[in-house]
Design an enzyme around this catalytic site. Structure first.
Site, PDB file in Angstrom:
ATOM      1  N   SER A 167       1.853  -9.717  -0.805  1.00 10.07           N
ATOM      2  CA  SER A 167       1.521  -8.290  -0.723  1.00 10.07           C
ATOM      3  C   SER A 167       1.850  -7.639   0.608  1.00 10.07           C
ATOM      4  O   SER A 167       2.087  -6.434   0.670  1.00 10.07           O
ATOM      5  CB  SER A 167       0.035  -8.093  -1.040  1.00 10.07           C
ATOM      6  OG  SER A 167      -0.772  -8.905  -0.203  1.00 10.07           O
TER       7      SER A 167
ATOM      8  N   GLU B  15     -10.771   7.421   4.037  1.00  6.69           N
ATOM      9  CA  GLU B  15     -11.399   6.578   5.042  1.00  6.69           C
ATOM     10  C   GLU B  15     -10.477   5.374   5.238  1.00  6.69           C
ATOM     11  O   GLU B  15      -9.611   5.097   4.420  1.00  6.69           O
ATOM     12  CB  GLU B  15     -12.770   6.106   4.572  1.00  6.69           C
ATOM     13  CG  GLU B  15     -12.746   4.915   3.613  1.00  6.69           C
ATOM     14  CD  GLU B  15     -12.249   5.257   2.209  1.00  6.69           C
ATOM     15  OE1 GLU B  15     -12.256   6.458   1.857  1.00  6.69           O
ATOM     16  OE2 GLU B  15     -11.842   4.320   1.485  1.00  6.69           O
TER      17      GLU B  15
ATOM     18  N   LYS C 273       0.805  -1.224   0.000  1.00  2.93           N
ATOM     19  CA  LYS C 273       0.000   0.000   0.000  1.00  2.93           C
ATOM     20  C   LYS C 273       0.838   1.274   0.000  1.00  2.93           C
ATOM     21  O   LYS C 273       0.417   2.298  -0.510  1.00  2.93           O
ATOM     22  CB  LYS C 273      -0.968   0.015   1.188  1.00  2.93           C
ATOM     23  CG  LYS C 273      -2.142  -0.923   1.006  1.00  2.93           C
ATOM     24  CD  LYS C 273      -3.269  -0.601   1.989  1.00  2.93           C
ATOM     25  CE  LYS C 273      -4.501  -1.429   1.699  1.00  2.93           C
ATOM     26  NZ  LYS C 273      -4.351  -2.855   2.079  1.00  2.93           N
TER      27      LYS C 273
HETATM   28  C1  LIG Z   1      -5.124  -3.949   1.631  1.00  2.00           C
HETATM   29  C2  LIG Z   1      -4.374  -5.184   1.363  1.00  2.00           C
HETATM   30  C3  LIG Z   1      -4.725  -6.064   0.301  1.00  2.00           C
HETATM   31  C4  LIG Z   1      -5.948  -5.887  -0.537  1.00  2.00           C
HETATM   32  O1  LIG Z   1      -5.939  -4.774  -1.392  1.00  2.00           O
HETATM   33  P1  LIG Z   1      -5.733  -4.894  -2.946  1.00  2.00           P
HETATM   34  O2  LIG Z   1      -6.101  -3.533  -3.424  1.00  2.00           O
HETATM   35  O3  LIG Z   1      -6.645  -5.956  -3.474  1.00  2.00           O
HETATM   36  O4  LIG Z   1      -4.311  -5.219  -3.192  1.00  2.00           O
HETATM   37  C5  LIG Z   1      -3.917  -7.161   0.062  1.00  2.00           C
HETATM   38  N1  LIG Z   1      -2.828  -7.420   0.823  1.00  2.00           N
HETATM   39  C6  LIG Z   1      -2.471  -6.609   1.847  1.00  2.00           C
HETATM   40  C7  LIG Z   1      -1.260  -6.959   2.634  1.00  2.00           C
HETATM   41  C8  LIG Z   1      -3.217  -5.461   2.157  1.00  2.00           C
HETATM   42  O5  LIG Z   1      -2.862  -4.678   3.169  1.00  2.00           O
END
Ligand SMILES: *Cc1c(COP(=O)(O)O)cnc(C)c1O
Length: 400
Positions: A384, A117, A95
């Site tokens: 992610s 938000e 993010k």
């Molecule tokens: C917020 C989040 C997601 C989901 O958001 P996407 O926009 O689908 O990528 C996935 N993995 C992590 C670690 C997150 O914090």
């Protein structure tokens, strides 16, 4: 249809095929067009590019590594599993990539305040971090129920200097926080910037957030080529709104040989209402100012959704994913809460990497796929984020 039909997207009204757009009333429509124009004008300037690049390297810690998970691979007994380590970024997830981009853009546009938000607080923390760094005021609206549930993230946001606005109206959760933050934004859109947290919302956000996340795929493609001498056979990522997934996928859309798979949360099962598998079970509709696949009732109202990973429980999905599904350029699969928890534990115990529950969905899918493929095939998973935020929950759920 092959991936070659993908082409440059979106069009100048923000459409990816039939999906996307900016379905918002005046004055928001005019404001969105202004942001789109400013973004397109600023993004290619050397000043913006150099500032972003410098921060990606020296602040976020990019490039994040690609790692060959040999013990996980041996456990599954099949294709080689590689991880793109977005969990190693500053603040622990992908993010920060788009939050930095958005905060910098707001500064370059001469805005004095960034607003958003947050649900569980992940977007709020990443944005508050970027705003502290860039030196711009940040205001985050959060439902009172979430404020009470997510104490560590609330503490971080306060320490980082953002103004946290608890929202007590309605059910005091994410939807009410969106309404509250938007009302505040509409009071002074000239001087403030609304930072959306995924590839969703009206144009230009799905395009802009994708562009800021594309670095994941660009790096991973080059890293994988130099490590193995070829492209991965399959790439995969979890899909909530879809930002980490589109960031990885964007760099591989022209590669005919690469199979691309987005992984949705099947929650407690696709045959129950307790899931958030929007592309698997949803139908075309509209939500939050754009067209996409939606989990909706007969009247077009979004259904309540569930996932063990709070970052994945959204009844809509990015318009580009909706389009890529229709083109058949990307396959969308799903894994359950139980499979996710199993992958969370396996990755922790076999590799010493505690993943976010969101990311563990992609790991779970890769583990299932690997078993069915020979050892000379490869799977690249976008990890992610890290699981620090999830350890208390998992330990309690599994009675550890
Ligand atoms: C917020 C989040 C997601 C989901 O958001 P996407 O926009 O689908 O990528 C996935 N993995 C992590 C670690 C997150 O914090």
């Amino acid at each position: 249809m092959t991936k070659a039909h993908y082409g440059p997207m979106p069009d100048d009204k923000g459409f990816f095929g039939d999906f996307g757009g900016a379905l918002v009333p005046e004055p928001l429509d005019r404001i969105m067009r202004e942001i789109a124009e400013a973004y397109v004008a600023i993004r290619d300037t050397p000043a913006f590019q150099e500032e972003l690049k410098d921060l990606q390297i020296h602040y976020v810690g990019r490039p994040s590594p690609v790692y060959h998970a040999k013990r996980l691979t041996a456990h599954c007994g099949g294709a080689q599993i590689y991880l793109k380590r977005e969990d190693l970024n500053h603040t622990g997830a992908h993010k920060i990539n788009h939050c930095l981009g958005e905060a910098l853009l707001a500064k370059h546009m001469g805005k004095t305040k960034v607003l958003a938000e947050t649900g569980a607080g992940q977007h709020g923390v990443a944005l508050a971090t970027a705003c502290a760094l860039v030196g711009i005021d940040c205001e985050i609206h959060m439902g009172q129920v979430d404020v009470e549930k997510e104490a560590p993230n609330v503490g971080k946001m306060k320490i980082l200097g953002c103004r946290l606005v608890p929202v007590t109206r309605g059910t005091a959760t994410l939807k009410d926080a969106v309404d509250s933050a938007f009302e505040e934004y509409l009071k002074d859109p000239e001087n403030s910037f609304y930072a959306i947290g995924s590839v969703v919302g009206p144009h230009p956000f799905p395009m802009m957030v994708r562009d800021f996340q594309r670095i994941i795929g660009e790096e991973a493609r080059a890293q994988f080529l130099s490590m193995t001498g070829r492209l991965p056979d399959t790439i995969t990522a979890c899909v909530g709104g879809g930002s980490n997934a589109i960031g990885l996928f964007s760099a591989f859309l022209e590669d005919e040989s690469v199979r691309i798979v987005g992984v949705e949360p099947a929650g407690e099962g696709l045959d129950t209402p307790r899931n958030a598998a929007t592309l698997t079970l949803g139908t075309p509709g509209a939500i939050h100012g754009f067209k996409c696949y939606v989990l909706q009732d007969d009247k077009g109202e979004p259904l309540p959704v569930h996932s063990i990973a709070s970052g994945l429980d959204y009844p809509g999905v990015g318009p580009q994913h909706s389009y890529l599904k229709e083109l058949g350029a990307v396959d969308y699969e799903s894994v359950t809460d139980t499979e996710c928890l199993d992958a969370f534990m396996k990755l922790s115990r076999l590799e010493g990497i505690i993943p976010a529950l969101e990311s563990a969905h992609a790991v779970a899918y890769a583990m299932k796929l690997a078993k069915d493929l020979p050892a000379d095939k490869t799977i690249l998973v976008n990890l992610s984020g890290r699981g620090d935020k999830d350890v208390d929950f998992v330990a309690e759920r599994l009675g550890l």
